[in-house]
Design an enzyme around this catalytic site. Structure first.
Site, PDB file in Angstrom:
ATOM      1  N   GLY A  83       0.801  -1.223   0.000  1.00 39.18           N
ATOM      2  CA  GLY A  83       0.000   0.000   0.000  1.00 39.18           C
ATOM      3  C   GLY A  83       0.838   1.278   0.000  1.00 39.18           C
ATOM      4  N   HIS A  84       0.172   2.395  -0.157  1.00 39.26           N
ATOM      5  CA  HIS A  84       0.881   3.667  -0.255  1.00 39.26           C
ATOM      6  C   HIS A  84       1.608   4.028   1.046  1.00 39.26           C
ATOM      7  CE1 HIS A  84      -3.204   5.906   0.594  1.00 39.26           C
ATOM      8  NE2 HIS A  84      -3.030   4.883   1.389  1.00 39.26           N
TER       9      HIS A  84
END
Lengths: 364, 364, 364
Positions: free
Chosen positions: B259-260
């Site tokens: 994920g970011h």
């Protein structure tokens, strides 16, 4: 049924029986042109009964004909003017007829290579193949009769594709892999990427550790037998030394990961999001549920069923159904049980203490 | 060993020692041309001993030479005519030699840009790079020395690729991302797609709720250090504000989601189908098992091991091995235990009642 | 904030309020040119307060203006010279302004079709659309106004794309699917691959089993409503007969699998690595956590939340939060509890025996 399946063409029950088998009860000259559920079919449509639950609908259907098993036909009250094709497996019969109607309704595609495709002069492509836009075929590849490579497909050096293979858009097949006849691979799937293998080459511990991971070359390939279907964005890694093997008629859903040097036995089905680590050997006729995880270097017997989201860490040597997943319940209830679960040994110790206390009393 | 690894070329043990280190015991002029397991190697092949289990095979092998550790060499009974290369880590040595043989056996590819590739005039591509068919490189991208971009790769605006990067077919790198030297990315992987971030902008409750999700722009990028390898169809999201960071020599398997704004520490390995939610910080030298899930905004210390299919919902501040997965067992047995598990609090209450009853009796 | 979001252009608070709403407290002529966190913003930047935790930073920020809710504004001690835009939802307001700044900073792309794209003469592409390199658009497709198809995208026969759709590189949309206005699909996603359906057509048992799996044709499509966003390498299968349906403003993360004939209700969000089996019906405003698995043919009510890694095997008819996952703990501790867990019925039997023994004593 969506309009894509209908066609102007209709066919007699006699002709269906000639092509797909089954015995006609009723008017063999009745014509049907598409398929529909029992409760929606009209007189130009073919319906099927595969589930006892829908038996009452046979009494009221307006279908031109119904696919039915011999056993179910006996349960149906006589119906004036209703026609049947009697077959041991109406569902499979339905699937075959549906495919035939679709083939008739699908625009024919001319064999040949799209002007934008890039075919290495050292590759061999059958004249009957259909090679789409922006396809790449590298040297030494052999593409069989009537193969369809959709737009953006990439075929590596020396890949062999059997007759009637269909690769959907943006599929990648790495060098040296082999796909049997009639294999279908859906968009974005990757066949033959390097297996995940690295030799640790570190010295020292903790913060003082130095060194690195050394890549283990992956020089096997992937060998896929006839009639296999592989879902969208699924990945099947090439073997480290020997090949990864997918046997005939294996069906694999989307987003499945199959590690290097696995063998998947014939007729096994693997549902979406499952992951199988390297060197694992799965038997024939197994059913692997969605999101199941299977450890590396284990063996599953033939006819093993693993239910969705379960994890397999050891070999399963007997056929049967295996499980390790819980169904979701109310969050607060779950947390209460989960807290106790984390201390099950304390619960057990309290039971032991009680047993000891009672024993002692007995002695009194 | 698959034919792809053999080559006409052979090499003396002396030359191997010169290139890869190690001490020769036996005939330094012995020539080998490929690798094989101890029990299958012939006199022109190099074998290795990395596992005590195979020590007896050293007594009988016909290999031209054996890679062996000093400690294991002492355990081997004298063998007339058998040659050794003695090295602290035979497995890593084997991997390096195998790669060298493969490089020799792989057809050389000429540097240059395939005629069908689409390179923006504002991009900078090293003359030594190999750009395949149907590749797209957008404006401002910088492609380093000897980079290989396979067919169908897409490089966004301003992407920087270090020297010797290899991107396999159909990889996508979004604008602004940076890959260090020698990074390998397998087919279909996506680097730098938008992180999953939406601001709720709703009013009212239940059926009366109105409004929508407002996209949070993702303006960070992905910054990947040297010697990272990324598996097929893996996805690594760009950061929301700052970058997502993958440190040097991280190895990531297929179908992994990162994920970011995560940071993955150097030398950490992540097995297939794992998912790591946003803003999570994983230490150095961690081992994340297959299908592990890690929540967002948590921190894992260096040297943490999470076993396959486990879930991490809180930070793990100490090195060590962590688990939360069950192995699959017979389905009926599992269901029996699972039913009790859902009511563990009742079981505990019955124990409490027993304890109270016994206490009361004591008082009698 | 990464440089990509800044631009030479600045804008007055008055202009922001005109475009995005909100009430100005302070100097409406103050100009801002980018966004930054409260503790890092300078006088040319706009900050926001969405979390009480950061309230003290409002006292010390040097931002040109702060987005704040009416309730929070009351808690702020008077600040000479600090400007506010007061809005009920500062976080959503921030997201909208950020997007506007990005749009200004992003190089404009000229409408038109890249020379290397392959557009069937029977397709209809709006003149305002931007069609990238190596894109394929097949016959009968309709591409709306201002649609962006990035490099390597493949659009099948008869696909309909609404206005302002953006498909990132290497996305595949199979024939007959429909995407509403403003739909965003990230790289490598596959819309409309065949659902996983095969009719068993086997005879005999065990080693004597013969027959095969017969493919059930998948003649539905995928129907995606307005404002949906779909993550990288996610797969959404086409329906078997009717369509798979994704309602408006659904947000789906990376590597998610959605089976054939699912319906995902409006405004529902689905985190990465989740898998939803076929014919499942998920309500509106649901939140499906990362790596959640949901069985086929079940129904989830509106406003259901399923926490990460949980499994749903039955319908959930009431809103609320559901869970079935354990957090990882020390490996040895886990194994101790897991061993007892596998024999919970024996633990229960021991409790029963204790209860019986105590009862008996009572009778004495």
């Amino acid at each position: 049924m969506a309009s894509g399946t209908t066609s102007a063409m209709t066919i007699t029950l006699a002709e269906l029986a000639r092509r797909f088998g089954g015995e006609i009860v009723g008017d063999a000259q009745q014509r049907v042109g598409s398929l529909a559920p029992l409760d929606k079919a009209d007189s130009g449509q073919l319906a099927f009964l595969a589930n006892q639950k829908y038996l009452p609908q046979v009494e009221t259907t307006r279908a031109g004909a119904v696919l039915i098993s011999p056993a179910d036909l006996e349960k149906v009250a006589a119906r004036e003017g209703l026609n049947f094709i009697v077959t041991p497996n109406p569902y499979a019969y339905f699937a075959r007829v549906a495919q035939a109607f679709i083939d008739l309704a699908t625009p024919a595609v001319k064999p040949g290579v799209h002007a934008s495709a890039s075919i290495d002069p050292g590759a061999k492509v059958a004249a009957s193949a259909v090679i789409g836009a922006h396809v790449t075929v590298e040297a030494g590849a052999v593409i069989g009769e009537r193969v369809k490579l959709d737009a953006g497909v990439v075929i590596g050096r020396g890949v062999k594709l059997g007759d009637d293979v269909h690769l959907y858009p943006n599929v990648t097949v790495y060098h040296g892999c082999k796909l049997g006849a009639r294999v279908i691979v859906h968009a974005g799937a990757v066949i033959g990427a390097d297996g995940f293998g690295f030799a640790p080459d570190f010295m020292g511990e903790g913060e003082a550790r130095t060194g690195s991971w050394v890549k283990i070359p992956q020089v096997g390939a992937v060998d896929i037998a006839d009639d296999v279907e592989i879902g969208a964005n699924t990945t099947i890694d090439r073997g480290a030394m020997a090949d990864t093997v997918i046997e005939e008629c294996v069906k694999i859903d989307n987003l499945v990961q199959i590690g290097h040097n696995c063998r998947i036995g014939a007729y096994t089905v693997i549902a979406g999001c499952a992951g199988i680590a390297g060197s694992t050997n799965i038997g024939r006729h197994c059913m692997i549920g969605g999101a199941v995880g299977i450890a590396g270097h284990v063996t599953l017997a033939d006819y093993v069923i693993v239910t969705a989201q379960s994890g397999v860490s050891k070999s399963l040597t007997k056929p049967g159904m295996y499980t390790s997943a819980f169904p979701a319940v109310n969050h607060a209830d779950w947390n209460k049980s989960a807290a106790i679960m984390r201390n099950l040994d304390k619960l057990r110790d309290r039971i032991k203490a009680l047993e000891a206390a009672l024993d002692e009393r007995k002695g009194e």
